[in-house]
Design an enzyme around this catalytic site. Structure first.
Site, PDB file in Angstrom:
ATOM      1  N   GLU B  69      76.629 -11.413   5.440  1.00 32.10           N
ATOM      2  CA  GLU B  69      76.311 -11.457   6.788  1.00 32.10           C
ATOM      3  C   GLU B  69      76.245 -10.393   7.496  1.00 32.10           C
ATOM      4  OE1 GLU B  69      78.807 -13.136   5.051  1.00 32.10           O
ATOM      5  OE2 GLU B  69      78.514 -15.203   5.519  1.00 32.10           O
ATOM      6  N   HIS B 138      88.074 -20.866   7.809  1.00 25.73           N
ATOM      7  CA  HIS B 138      87.042 -21.267   8.399  1.00 25.73           C
ATOM      8  C   HIS B 138      87.254 -21.828   9.813  1.00 25.73           C
ATOM      9  CE1 HIS B 138      85.937 -21.192   4.380  1.00 25.73           C
ATOM     10  NE2 HIS B 138      84.650 -21.486   4.340  1.00 25.73           N
TER      11      HIS B 138
END
Lengths: 338, 334
Positions: B69, B138
């Site tokens: 990322e 998450h």
């Protein structure tokens, strides 16, 4: 004008005179920065390029200036000067004035000049390396033949995001040259204390990338190696990883006032024997390209120029207080007030 | 009036992306599994076939990235500095934590550090907040973290029409924009302009989704849908609630929020993020500072429980604010 080298690239004696003048000016400019810092004109973190002049000179004199992209970390004055950024604007930025390259909002670590292809000027070790690959992505996306010089220090060569970037640069065939300015110290930590394998040139290999180590203390050799690598990257549209050996004569930054914490005076003396400016000076005299007197004249001129740059920069006012909200966004300001 | 079509939030979002990619060749999409795999939440379904070739090693307009990322957020930022307009998908906003140094220390500050010389037109988007039993790593609500940062704009639309129009506005904006999508919204349906390519929803404007005179329910993203449900329940008890959909966290349309509070004299701010220090606290503080004389009750907050998101479904539901939690707060306000 006769060429000094028969092999590619041809470097004329005029080129060498130009390199000497530029390198001398960078050194004198950096000395003025130190003077400005000690006088309280510059603050914060300030990192000089003293000792490393041949490295940036060799690379930046091998690109298409103003077309190719250049990005580096916070030791960034030399790159801007070599690309043609107004020296007074660079100095004004270093002392936080309105006439600086970023109007006094960036400082020494954040010099920018995109018109001349310079995209900074970044303060997080390794953090700008993906940005440089992104510049290369834009070039590739638009089918241009620009290359990117993506400079970083040896300290950055341990950062995770650098390796994420190498993987993607190779995966997407980005025309990006990753240049590790290995000056042997990550701030105050010697290479062998921060790198498990100090042969940093190997670190592009796992990413299926051409890699090598070159000498950054001899501007002629640096210029030749840089041109060869830049031409290859432009031609082949692939990234390249280069470790360039150099040495930082100054401390890490202006606030580093005890170099004996991490190296000896004897070591510095040995390193000074490799001084890239003295080396070029000697070469020019031995090859009858410049006389001792001619070189001394250039030394005096560049010293006077650097002094004048600081004096001129000091004439620039501080930024107006109402500019503090300017250019956070292109089209709005954040909520104002404390 | 343009022709309207019923679309899911997911479909409306994709419609916005596709129209901007067709309008401007500089717009491209990058993220993990957005191409061949069609996107984890299927927002990008069919796009690699539309804008690239499935068999290519890589497609520059629909770029499948490695799971790195920080690296791809940085590459997108560099590309934006050079004039492209990337749309970056985070598979979930929880993973954008890995890219925070890029987004906060680089992307958000470029324009200021260059004193306006370099622009960074880029959209970071993806699902944020709880989906269903994705547990602690998450389920982050990241919108408040980003709305803290000068230099970013942060959008959290609650309806298909808004996500469609705000996606388009985000791409056209010359500043970095975070588009926050709650996964619980992807399947909801709503009417969206069918063939009006000029349609956009402005950044920085809240919307009144239901008018009322007794209390303001202020929220964004999926919590706005909860607030609409609560308003209907309150109507049965004779309480006329106004639903303020904040839509844009940064910039924040305090004018619309304050006008509502000045009318109703009561406010409950609802957000899914951890209650303590979440963006709803900022909204509540501003109402308290600027509307004190108009208030008949303290500004109340309903936020997520201050715990890492647990896995067991009953515990997860306990953490996320629901209609009962908002009703309880409303009762405290009278």
């Amino acid at each position: 004008m006769s060429n000094l080298t028969e092999e590619f690239p041809s470097i004329s004696s005029n080129d060498l005179k130009q390199y000497l003048r530029e390198m001398l000016f960078i050194r004198r400019f950096e000395e003025q920065c130190n003077i400005a810092y000690r006088a309280g004109l510059a603050g914060g973190y300030m990192h000089t390029y003293i000792g490393m002049e041949a490295l940036a000179s060799g690379w930046i004199n091998s690109i298409r200036k103003g077309y190719d992209y250049v990005i580096t970390a916070y030791r960034d004055h030399a790159h801007a000067l070599l690309l043609g950024t107004d020296a007074v604007a660079v100095m004004a930025e270093i002392i936080g004035r309105k006439g600086g390259t970023a109007g006094g909002k960036g400082g020494s670590m954040h010099i920018y000049d995109p018109e001349n292809g310079f995209y900074g000027g970044w303060g997080i070790v390794g953090g700008h390396v993906p940005l440089g690959a992104g510049l290369a992505y834009a070039a590739r996306y638009r089918n241009e033949d620009r290359v990117v010089l993506n400079f970083m220090g040896d300290g950055a060569a341990n950062q995770g995001v650098v390796y994420e970037t190498l993987n993607m640069a190779s995966l997407y065939d980005l025309p990006c040259i990753f240049i590790v300015e290995n000056n042997e110290f990550a701030m105050g930590t010697r290479l062998e204390y921060h790198a498990a394998d100090p042969e940093l040139w190997k670190r592009g290999q796992p990413y299926n990338m051409k890699c090598e180590r070159v000498d950054g203390m001899d501007v002629i050799q640096m210029r030749k190696d840089a041109q060869r690598i830049i031409d290859w990257v432009r031609e082949n549209q692939k990234p390249y990883w280069v470790e360039v050996m150099t040495y930082r004569y100054a401390g890490h930054g202006a606030a580093d006032n005890d170099r004996q914490l991490y190296r000896t005076k004897e070591e510095e003396e040995v390193a000074w024997a490799r001084d890239p400016i003295a080396r070029l000076r000697k070469y020019l005299i031995e090859n009858n390209i410049m006389s001792e007197e001619a070189i001394e004249a250039v030394e005096a001129e560049t010293e006077a120029e650097a002094l004048a740059v600081l004096e001129k920069a000091k004439e620039s006012p501080f930024p107006d207080t109402d500019e503090v909200y300017d250019n956070i966004y292109t089209d709005m300001t954040p909520e104002k007030g404390h | 009036m343009p022709n309207m079509i019923e679309l899911s939030y997911r479909e409306a979002l994709q419609k916005g992306i596709v129209e901007e990619m067709e309008r401007d060749q500089n717009v491209f999409l990058m993220g993990e599994d957005i191409g061949r795999y069609q996107g984890t939440f299927k927002v990008t379904r069919g796009l690699v076939e539309k804008f690239g070739q499935r068999d290519n090693r890589y497609n520059l307009r629909i770029l499948d990235t490695p799971i790195t990322e920080a690296g791809f957020a940085g590459i997108a930022t560099g590309a934006a500095m050079a004039g492209l307009r990337p749309i970056v998908e985070f598979m979930t906003m929880s993973f954008s934590i890995l890219a925070l140094d890029q987004i906060i220390n680089h992307t958000a500050k470029i324009h200021y550090m260059t004193n306006g010389v370099v622009k960074c037109p880029i959209v970071f988007r993806g699902p944020g907040g709880a989906a269903k039993q994705l547990s602690a790593q998450h389920s982050h609500s990241m919108e408040g973290w980003y709305a803290h940062v000068p230099g970013l704009k942060v959008l959290a639309p609650s309806t298909p029409a808004d996500v469609y129009g705000m996606m388009k506005s985000a791409v056209r904006d010359d500043n970095p924009v975070i588009l926050y999508e709650n996964p619980g919204l992807y399947a909801i349906k709503g009417m969206v302009p069918e063939d009006d390519a000029a349609f956009t929803v402005p950044i920085g404007k809240a919307a009144i989704l239901r008018e009322g005179k007794d209390i303001s329910l202020v929220g964004y993203s999926r919590m706005t849908q909860i607030n609409l449900e609560v308003a209907e329940l309150l109507a049965k008890d004779g309480i006329d609630a106004e639903v303020v959909d904040v839509r844009s966290l940064l910039p924040l349309d305090t004018e619309t929020i304050y006008a509502s509070v000045k009318k109703t004299h009561r406010a409950v701010v609802v957000y899914e993020d951890w209650r303590s220090g979440g963006f709803g606290a900022e909204i509540a503080a501003r109402i308290g500072e600027d509307c004190f004389d108009d208030l008949d009750a303290p500004v109340l907050r309903v936020g997520g429980l201050n715990v890492p998101m647990p896995y067991a479904r009953n515990l997860e539901l306990q953490c996320i604010p629901d209609a009962d939690d908002v009703l309880a707060a409303v009762r405290k306000a009278f």
